[in-house]
Design a protein around this motif. Structure first.
Motif, PDB file in Angstrom:
ATOM      1  N   THR A  43       0.828  -1.201   0.000  1.00 57.55           N
ATOM      2  CA  THR A  43       0.000   0.000   0.000  1.00 57.55           C
ATOM      3  C   THR A  43       0.864   1.253   0.000  1.00 57.55           C
ATOM      4  N   ARG A  44       0.597   2.137  -0.934  1.00 56.64           N
ATOM      5  CA  ARG A  44       1.377   3.368  -1.075  1.00 56.64           C
ATOM      6  C   ARG A  44       0.925   4.408  -0.052  1.00 56.64           C
ATOM      7  N   THR A  45       1.878   5.207   0.413  1.00 56.85           N
ATOM      8  CA  THR A  45       1.565   6.336   1.291  1.00 56.85           C
ATOM      9  C   THR A  45       2.191   7.591   0.694  1.00 56.85           C
ATOM     10  N   GLU A  46       1.860   8.719   1.229  1.00 61.56           N
ATOM     11  CA  GLU A  46       2.410   9.992   0.741  1.00 61.56           C
ATOM     12  C   GLU A  46       3.516  10.508   1.647  1.00 61.56           C
ATOM     13  N   ILE A  47       3.959   9.701   2.556  1.00 63.64           N
ATOM     14  CA  ILE A  47       5.022  10.122   3.479  1.00 63.64           C
ATOM     15  C   ILE A  47       6.382   9.800   2.871  1.00 63.64           C
ATOM     16  N   PHE A  48       7.261  10.760   2.851  1.00 64.20           N
ATOM     17  CA  PHE A  48       8.602  10.586   2.300  1.00 64.20           C
ATOM     18  C   PHE A  48       9.593  10.300   3.425  1.00 64.20           C
ATOM     19  N   VAL A  49      10.564   9.444   3.113  1.00 63.19           N
ATOM     20  CA  VAL A  49      11.611   9.108   4.070  1.00 63.19           C
ATOM     21  C   VAL A  49      12.951   9.531   3.469  1.00 63.19           C
ATOM     22  N   TYR A  50      13.588  10.520   4.079  1.00 61.86           N
ATOM     23  CA  TYR A  50      14.885  11.023   3.610  1.00 61.86           C
ATOM     24  C   TYR A  50      15.973  10.507   4.558  1.00 61.86           C
ATOM     25  N   ILE A  51      16.961   9.874   3.990  1.00 60.13           N
ATOM     26  CA  ILE A  51      18.029   9.280   4.800  1.00 60.13           C
ATOM     27  C   ILE A  51      19.354   9.942   4.425  1.00 60.13           C
ATOM     28  N   HIS A  52      19.905  10.673   5.357  1.00 57.85           N
ATOM     29  CA  HIS A  52      21.161  11.395   5.160  1.00 57.85           C
ATOM     30  C   HIS A  52      22.276  10.620   5.865  1.00 57.85           C
ATOM     31  N   ILE A  53      23.348  10.313   5.136  1.00 54.72           N
ATOM     32  CA  ILE A  53      24.430   9.495   5.683  1.00 54.72           C
ATOM     33  C   ILE A  53      25.738  10.268   5.662  1.00 54.72           C
ATOM     34  N   ILE A  54      26.423  10.277   6.794  1.00 55.96           N
ATOM     35  CA  ILE A  54      27.748  10.873   6.922  1.00 55.96           C
ATOM     36  C   ILE A  54      28.705   9.803   7.419  1.00 55.96           C
ATOM     37  N   VAL A  55      29.838   9.650   6.756  1.00 57.39           N
ATOM     38  CA  VAL A  55      30.879   8.696   7.160  1.00 57.39           C
ATOM     39  C   VAL A  55      32.196   9.458   7.253  1.00 57.39           C
ATOM     40  N   LYS A  56      32.884   9.327   8.372  1.00 54.02           N
ATOM     41  CA  LYS A  56      34.105  10.110   8.596  1.00 54.02           C
ATOM     42  C   LYS A  56      35.294   9.593   7.803  1.00 54.02           C
TER      43      LYS A  56
END
Length: 591
Positions: A125-138
């Motif tokens: 089932t589709r939703t209208e909520i977006f998931v943004y995943i920001h990744i930082i690696v040292k």
């Protein structure tokens, strides 16, 4: 879709008239099954009424740890509410990563999304909520070894129909673990009679890092061949519980299944069949895939004992006997199990061939790769039965007492290590040996340099040997025989060790203890039984090695382990049952 969904019918007046959902309620910190008639009530409306359409969704908000496996070791703050998400609405922000590591992280995010899609299944089932995943690696370092930092932090917040996930880690492997945790903060739900969906916890903050740097599983492909796909599937399972080592016991006296292009006779004589060989391409694939999942494939080439099949061709090639007492009878006088065979420590050509083998495998694994050289269960009777070996010992001023054979054994490892150093072109790379008579605390310092040899102990939990070796300054990997040997209970007088036994086994946290391994020896194993023998007991070992939780009752642990079992099933890995299904649906009622 492999998570548990219960949709049924009620018989009324001789015909099925009422359809119902099984739903779950959180009652005093545990999930209890109930039933409601099917109607047009929206899933999130059900949630507002304290009803969850899957056990997984209930656990997400009812369990104080959101059913995360293994437990995080640092600060963990989790909300008790979720919202609907869809795989097509995930987006990754990698712009702050150094360019050199973007391809690796992209492979990791692809694996994450594959797992998320499998969790949701078809008709998601589709939703209208977006998931943004920001990744930082040292760090840009892509090495995976005992010094690799695997820490991560994960922050998840929700605002204006957007989920923001921020992941920070020292290395790409910590980022991979963070995504594994994020996948566990996501659960499947039933959205209607014919469709399914996903929900994600709407707020979380986690800081996490492992207690032990070596967290592994041994598999044995010498006693019975395991197809490559079975090995890759097992790597997926290890990744799901943040284990970082697949110890590949590849050769033994029964077979030598590794293609060695420099010495093709090894598989010509040593494989079970031409179809049961791991080609160079197979090995490269396994090593590369393992690393992409945060799993180091550690190769074991057993020696000087456990070496028969594959070594028989020496005399035909004018190299003399590369191994002695091969298939000699009665076998109980010459080895631990048939067929017998031990490498010939006085034949110079034995070391030449070993050098060719090491050159081949290190071209695949890399020059700095740590190899496991076996080293246990040497039978002095075998060497003592060889006139060639006895004559050379006499020539060197040695007798035929125990201390003489110990000296010969140690000389073999020294020359073996010299060959490895020569092939590598670099010095001081460690190797691993099994604990044995040679590694006994009263002998080891006379024969094995603590700066070069790591000892993997396989003794009972009450044995003093590990602490004695630690006191002498040796680094250890521990495979507690009476809890972490997964083959026990299927042969002889051995006893089956339950997941509770595995979970409750604690090992020392000394800096000299690198970690531990569960061991799935392969005498009575094939691809068809692999999953159920390994899982979920290896998951129990994984939490012990990652989190090392103190004084946790396994009754409290069981619902989370059940949840991890369902995640494994969504990835086409099928663990054995640990309780009747009723107990899973009525948490902590079967104590």
């Amino acid at each position: 879709m492999l998570f548990k969904v219960f949709l049924g019918l009620v018989l009324i007046g001789g015909s099925y008239q009422t359809r119902f959902y099984n739903t779950y309620q959180c009652i005093e910190g545990r999930c209890e099954r109930s039933s409601i008639p099917v109607n047009t009530i929206e899933v999130l409306d059900l949630k507002a009424k304290g009803q969850h359409t899957t056990l997984a969704a209930c656990r997400l908000v009812c369990d104080s740890n959101a059913a995360i496996w293994p437990l995080p070791t640092g600060l963990t703050q989790l909300n008790n509410d979720y919202l609907g998400v869809h795989p097509d609405q995930f987006e990754f922000d990698l712009k702050d990563l150094p360019e050199t590591i973007v391809p690796f992280v992209s492979t990791t995010t692809d694996s994450f999304m594959k797992n998320i899609r499998q969790l949701c299944g078809e008709n998601c089932t589709r939703t209208e909520i977006f998931v943004y995943i920001h990744i930082i690696v040292k760090s840009t370092n892509l090495d995976l070894n005992w010094d690799t930092k695997e820490d991560y932090s994960l922050a998840l917040t929700t605002r204006d129909r957007e989920v923001r996930v921020h992941i920070a880690s020292t290395t790409v492997f910590g980022a991979r673990h963070a995504l594994e945790t994020l996948s566990q903060l996501t659960a499947p739900i039933v959205t209607s009679e014919t469709s399914f969906g996903l929900v994600m916890l709407d707020s979380a903050a986690i800081k996490d890092s492992p207690v032990f740097p070596h967290r592994g599983l041994l598999i044995d492909t010498a006693r019975n061949y395991l197809p490559v796909d079975d090995i890759l599937r097992t790597i997926n399972g290890l990744a799901s519980v943040k284990m970082n080592v697949l110890h590949w016991h590849a050769t033994d006296s029964q077979s030598f299944p590794l293609e060695i292009r420099r010495e093709p006779n090894m598989t010509r004589y040593g494989s079970y069949s031409p179809d049961q060989i791991y080609t160079v391409d197979d090995m490269r694939r396994i090593v590369f895939y393992g690393k992409s999942q945060g799993v180091r494939v550690l190769l074991e080439l057993d020696s000087p004992s456990h070496a028969g099949a594959g070594w028989e061709w020496g005399e035909e090639s004018d190299l003399g006997k590369l191994a002695v007492c091969v298939s000699q009878q009665p076998w109980r006088d010459y080895c631990i199990q048939p067929p017998c065979g031990q490498l010939n420590p006085v034949n110079e050509n034995t070391y030449v061939v070993l050098g060719e083998i090491y050159a081949e495998v290190l071209s695949i694994w890399g020059r700095e790769a740590v190899l496991h050289l076996g080293g246990d269960e040497v039978f002095f009777n075998c060497w003592n039965s060889s006139s060639e070996i006895v004559e050379k010992m006499t020539e060197d001023g040695m007798g035929r007492k125990t201390e003489d054979f110990l000296k010969l054994w140690a000389q073999f490892h020294t020359r073996q290590l010299n060959q490895l150093d020569k092939v590598r072109g670099i010095l001081n790379v460690k190797v691993i040996l099994w604990s044995s008579y040679l590694t006994s605390p009263e002998f080891i310092e006379s024969y094995l340099d603590k700066n070069r040899y790591v000892i993997q102990t396989w003794v009972e939990s009450d044995s003093p040997i590990p602490s004695q070796l630690l006191n002498l300054g040796y680094k250890l990997i521990m495979s507690t025989k009476n809890t972490w040997y997964l083959d026990h209970g299927f042969w002889g007088r051995t006893k089956y060790h339950t997941w509770r036994d595995a979970y409750n086994n604690k090992i020392p946290t000394s800096n000299l203890v690198l970690g531990g391994e569960a061991c799935m020896w392969g005498e009575y194993l094939n691809g068809g039984s692999l999953d159920s023998r390994v899982w979920p007991r290896t998951a129990a070992v994984a939490e012990r090695l990652w989190s090392n939780p103190a004084n946790i009752n396994t009754e409290e642990v069981e619902p989370r382990l059940q949840a991890q079992g369902e995640r494994l099933e969504s990835r086409m890995i099928f663990p054995e049952a640990i309780a009747p299904e009723w107990c899973s649906q009525h948490e902590r009622q079967c104590s």
